[in-house]
Design an enzyme around this catalytic site. Structure first.
Site, PDB file in Angstrom:
ATOM      1  N   ASP A   1     -39.437  43.990  10.852  1.00 58.03           N
ATOM      2  CA  ASP A   1     -40.005  44.819  11.570  1.00 58.03           C
ATOM      3  C   ASP A   1     -40.334  46.563  11.271  1.00 58.03           C
ATOM      4  O   ASP A   1     -39.944  46.642  10.366  1.00 58.03           O
ATOM      5  CB  ASP A   1     -39.823  44.575  13.152  1.00 58.03           C
ATOM      6  CG  ASP A   1     -41.389  44.490  13.882  1.00 58.03           C
ATOM      7  OD1 ASP A   1     -42.682  45.038  13.317  1.00 58.03           O
ATOM      8  OD2 ASP A   1     -41.091  44.134  15.192  1.00 58.03           O
TER       9      ASP A   1
HETATM   10  C1  BGC Z   1     -44.212  44.602  15.869  1.00 62.99           C
HETATM   11  C2  BGC Z   1     -44.464  43.193  15.494  1.00 62.99           C
HETATM   12  C3  BGC Z   1     -45.848  43.326  14.740  1.00 62.99           C
HETATM   13  C4  BGC Z   1     -45.790  44.780  14.068  1.00 62.99           C
HETATM   14  C5  BGC Z   1     -46.079  44.702  12.458  1.00 62.99           C
HETATM   15  C6  BGC Z   1     -44.100  45.413  15.464  1.00 62.99           C
HETATM   16  O1  BGC Z   1     -44.134  47.162  16.278  1.00 62.99           O
HETATM   17  O2  BGC Z   1     -42.828  44.384  16.497  1.00 62.99           O
HETATM   18  O3  BGC Z   1     -44.810  41.963  15.824  1.00 62.99           O
HETATM   19  O4  BGC Z   1     -46.404  42.001  13.292  1.00 62.99           O
HETATM   20  O5  BGC Z   1     -45.647  46.023  14.472  1.00 62.99           O
HETATM   21  O6  BGC Z   1     -47.920  45.100  13.496  1.00 62.99           O
END
Ligand code: BGC
Length: 748
Positions: free
Chosen positions: A300
């Site tokens: 993530d």
């Molecule tokens: C979130 C994810 C997301 C990623 C990309 C992160 O901050 O936890 O769920 O897919 O950002 O945008």
């Protein structure tokens, strides 16, 4: 020097396949390509950066050619994600993706196309003007997987039509901690419900052929245990015993792997003291060995870096990269610099990480790119997309109508009488942002200017339905506008109306900015409700919120309560259709709605958690006393159950159990009902849950009509995880429950 391999590959592809190739073909191509790649190219494939890294500094959507080339030609990045701040038009997406792929496939030495990824989590939420579906929490209330599947199919087609083949969805985290700011992104608190809805979304996203213009690669996220931070604050530690991780949190991921999820995104938080990005146990032993997941594991946002800066398990950024790779990460969403690329390169060159280990991840990434057909054609489609906003609006309206959940209807105050005059108040009454919340044209979803001008507020939808002269409201568009909380005008304004409709709840938020310290509804909204109650007029409350905010102090004085969740584009229309009786509500809660902020039991709590000793030495079973239980939801008609039976009384652990029940619409309106089957394990070696959902079925019945509803479950569905971490179906007695009916069966 440029390779000739990609050109050869293209020629082979053109010759051998109009449609996508078989799995073994793509495996062979991966190996051929891998054998030619430099370490730099391999490490680049494992690097994902955000779009800001290729855009002009002061622009939201203009490519900076120098930066683009630095990313793709110098750092050889394999994947890019996101938008910079706001949604883009279809034309803009085409322009951006085309330029990226031009550089990747025509100018880079490897010629490998870039894999673009996006969060299209409730429709194409980063496409300007798109129609958005209810957030998962509302979709779960429908108990209708076909609606989830339809929404995912539409989203897949739209996303792919932009030239984006990878969607970071669905969220498979269990919504068991109502303080958590991503509660609205979940399918609720129950394992079976989350697993079923999640698998429906994944099958629809991926279809049979990832290279089809109708499909995208899905992402099961966030693996594992993200949703239950002890403090309720986003990305803070969770403490989940191993048997609970296995029996509850892991199950939706197992079903997702079976449904064909191509990728997984890792939990940013830590479980039992180990950040998941550094957990070889979770990322390799559980994900790969136990679940047999073969796809790509992406980190993530910035979470490799955070092993050093936040979790403090790595004493340097380089050690953080080593840990994450050793644990099992294939791709790092770095995303705002090239530290991962630089450090991983060093680690491979100095021998700390073997090239064999790198090959393992690069193989998975290249395989996904082949399966997606990107080596055939990495560009957005040139033909016009058939999907019209009307079709999507119809699909979104159908889903929203089935999601809305009527929580209270004292004296049958709803539906409103014909010709009703209403006073409409509250911050969500004339507002679109709260209806949509996170991931809506912007990440936070709280920018009114980003919304299509055609999206109705509840006030506008009421004016359309009842006539503007019958809707008195002073509500303004900004959720926080002070005008939305003033109370001095309400008493006088309420004089000539039949009822007051209060639209309360939560402003839009996503992730960290949605953190709260108190589950109770905000004080200024409680005061508004109290002023409305003081008029003596009947009150109808519409809750526009992503998690259950406590309202027990005002609830007794409110006659009608409708839970709208985050219904999105068609939300206002659907809410008005339900309140005015055009549509008969049938959503049921996918979570337990708590009454007190210190009393947060889920419906599947242990028997022992249900015990209270209010009077010394007197033990009652009254501890599960929520405002409304999981599965609660009213209708304008009445349903009755009768004649529940099973095909046998006694079963072997390998048997199927057939259950049937009669349901009758004994009210005077046509309606839909969600029929839920629960099991209750009476005794087991690990303290059993009070009950567990094992199946659901949605039926539609005209007034006076009956229907038989059938379920087939496996006796092994009644298993649990024992102290040794093994799934066991223990012999003993179980109650099976549907509505007010029950049958006891025995497992031998
Ligand atoms: C979130 C994810 C997301 C990623 C990309 C992160 O901050 O936890 O769920 O897919 O950002 O945008």
């Amino acid at each position: 020097m440029r390779y000739f391999i990609p050109l050869i590959l293209v020629a082979v592809l053109l010759q051998s396949c109009k449609t996508e190739t078989s799995s073994s073909d793509s495996d062979q191509r991966v190996e051929t390509l891998l054998a030619k790649m430099t370490i730099e190219e391999k490490v680049g494939q494992m690097t994902q950066v955000t779009i800001d890294m290729i855009l002009q500094n002061d622009k939201l959507d203009e490519i900076d050619e120098r930066k683009l080339k630095a990313a793709i030609l110098e750092k050889k990045v394999g994947s890019i994600l996101n938008v910079k701040g706001q949604a883009y038009s279809r034309e803009k997406w085409h322009e951006i993706i085309t330029r990226i792929q031009d550089v990747a496939t025509k100018e880079s030495t490897s010629g490998i196309p870039v894999l673009y990824g996006i969060d299209a989590i409730h429709g194409s939420n980063y496409l300007t003007g798109s129609v958005l579906f209810p957030h998962n929490i509302g979709m779960a209330a429908t108990r209708n997987p076909a609606l989830v599947s339809n929404a995912a199919s539409i989203t897949a087609k739209e996303t792919r039509s932009l030239g984006i083949p990878w969607n970071f969805d669905p969220v498979l985290d269990l919504g068991r901690q109502p303080l958590w700011s991503r509660f609205e992104e979940t399918f609720g608190e129950d394992v079976y419900l989350v697993s079923t809805m999640g698998a429906a979304a994944i099958s629809a996203y991926e279809g049979d052929d990832l290279s089809s213009p109708n499909n995208v690669a899905s992402t099961m996220k966030h693996f594992l245990g993200y949703s239950h931070p002890a403090s309720g604050k986003d990305r803070t530690p969770a403490y989940i015993p191993n048997n609970m991780l296995q029996e509850f949190y892991l199950v939706p991921f197992r079903k997702a792997v079976e449904a064909g999820a191509s990728t997984v995104m890792i939990n940013s938080g830590e479980v039992n003291g180990v950040p998941v990005h550094a957990s070889k146990y979770l990322l390799t032993t559980v994900l790969r060995d136990q679940l047999n997941f073969k796809g790509v594991a992406v980190s993530d946002w910035e979470d490799v870096i955070r092993l050093h800066t936040r979790h403090r398990v790595a004493d340097s950024p380089k050690e953080a990269v080593r840990m994450a790779i050793e644990a099992g990460i294939d791709m790092s969403m770095v995303p705002l610099d090239y530290s991962f690329y630089d450090l991983l390169l060093e680690l491979v060159k100095d021998g700390t990480i073997s090239e064999e280990r790198i090959n393992l991840s690069v193989r998975r990434i290249l395989k996904l790119k082949f399966d997606l057909g990107l080596f055939n054609n990495p560009y957005p489609p040139t033909q016009k997309v058939l999907m019209s906003n009307n079709t999507t609006e119809e699909a979104a309206l159908a889903a929203t109508l089935e999601s809305l959940t009527l929580l209270k209807n004292q004296d049958n105050i709803l539906p409103m009488k014909e010709g009703a005059k209403i006073l409409l108040a509250g911050p969500a009454a004339n507002n679109v942002t709260a209806l949509h919340s996170s991931w809506s044209y912007t990440w936070q979803g709280n920018d009114d200017r980003a919304y299509p001008s055609t999206t109705l507020t509840i006030k506008e939808a009421f004016e359309k339905e009842l006539g503007a002269e019958n809707v008195f409201s002073k509500s303004t568009r900004g959720f926080q506008d002070v005008e939305n909380y003033t109370t001095d005008w309400i008493l006088a304004a309420a004089k000539g109306v039949d009822c007051i409709v209060l639209c309360l709840g939560e402003q839009a938020y996503a992730e960290g900015p949605g953190v709260i310290d108190d589950l109770t509804l905000d004080e200024n909204q409680i005061q508004l409700a109290e002023a409305a109650i003081a008029t003596g007029k009947p009150i109808i409350l519409v809750l526009v919120e992503g998690r259950p905010r406590i309202i027990s102090m005002i609830e007794p004085d409110i006659k009608g309560i409708l839970m709208a969740y985050r219904p999105s584009t068609m939300g206002a229309t659907a809410i008005v259709q339900v309140l005015t009786g055009v549509y008969n509500p049938n959503g049921i809660l996918p979570f337990t709605y708590p009454k007190k902020s210190g009393d947060l039991l889920t419906y599947d709590h242990k028997y022992s958690e249900g015990v209270r000793e209010d009077v010394p030495n007197v033990y009652g079973n009254g501890a599960y006393r929520p405002q409304w239980p999981f599965g609660h939801g009213l209708s304008y008609t009445k349903f009755e159950f009768a004649g529940m039976k099973t095909d046998k009384n006694t079963y072997q652990p390998t048997d199927s159990i057939r259950v049937s029940v009669q349901i009758k619409n004994s009210g005077d309106k046509e309606g839909k009902a969600s029929v839920e089957l629960y099991s209750q394990d009476l005794y087991s070696t690990i303290t059993p849950s009070f009950k567990r959902l094992r199946g659901f079925n949605k039926v539609s019945l005209k007034s006076g009509n009956s229907q038989e509803v059938n379920f087939v479950i496996l006796a092994s569905d009644l298993a649990f995880v024992n102290e040794q971490g093994e799934w066991v179906t223990e012999a003993g007695d179980f109650n099976l429950l549907i509505g007010n009916q029950s049958v006891m069966v025995r497992i031998q």
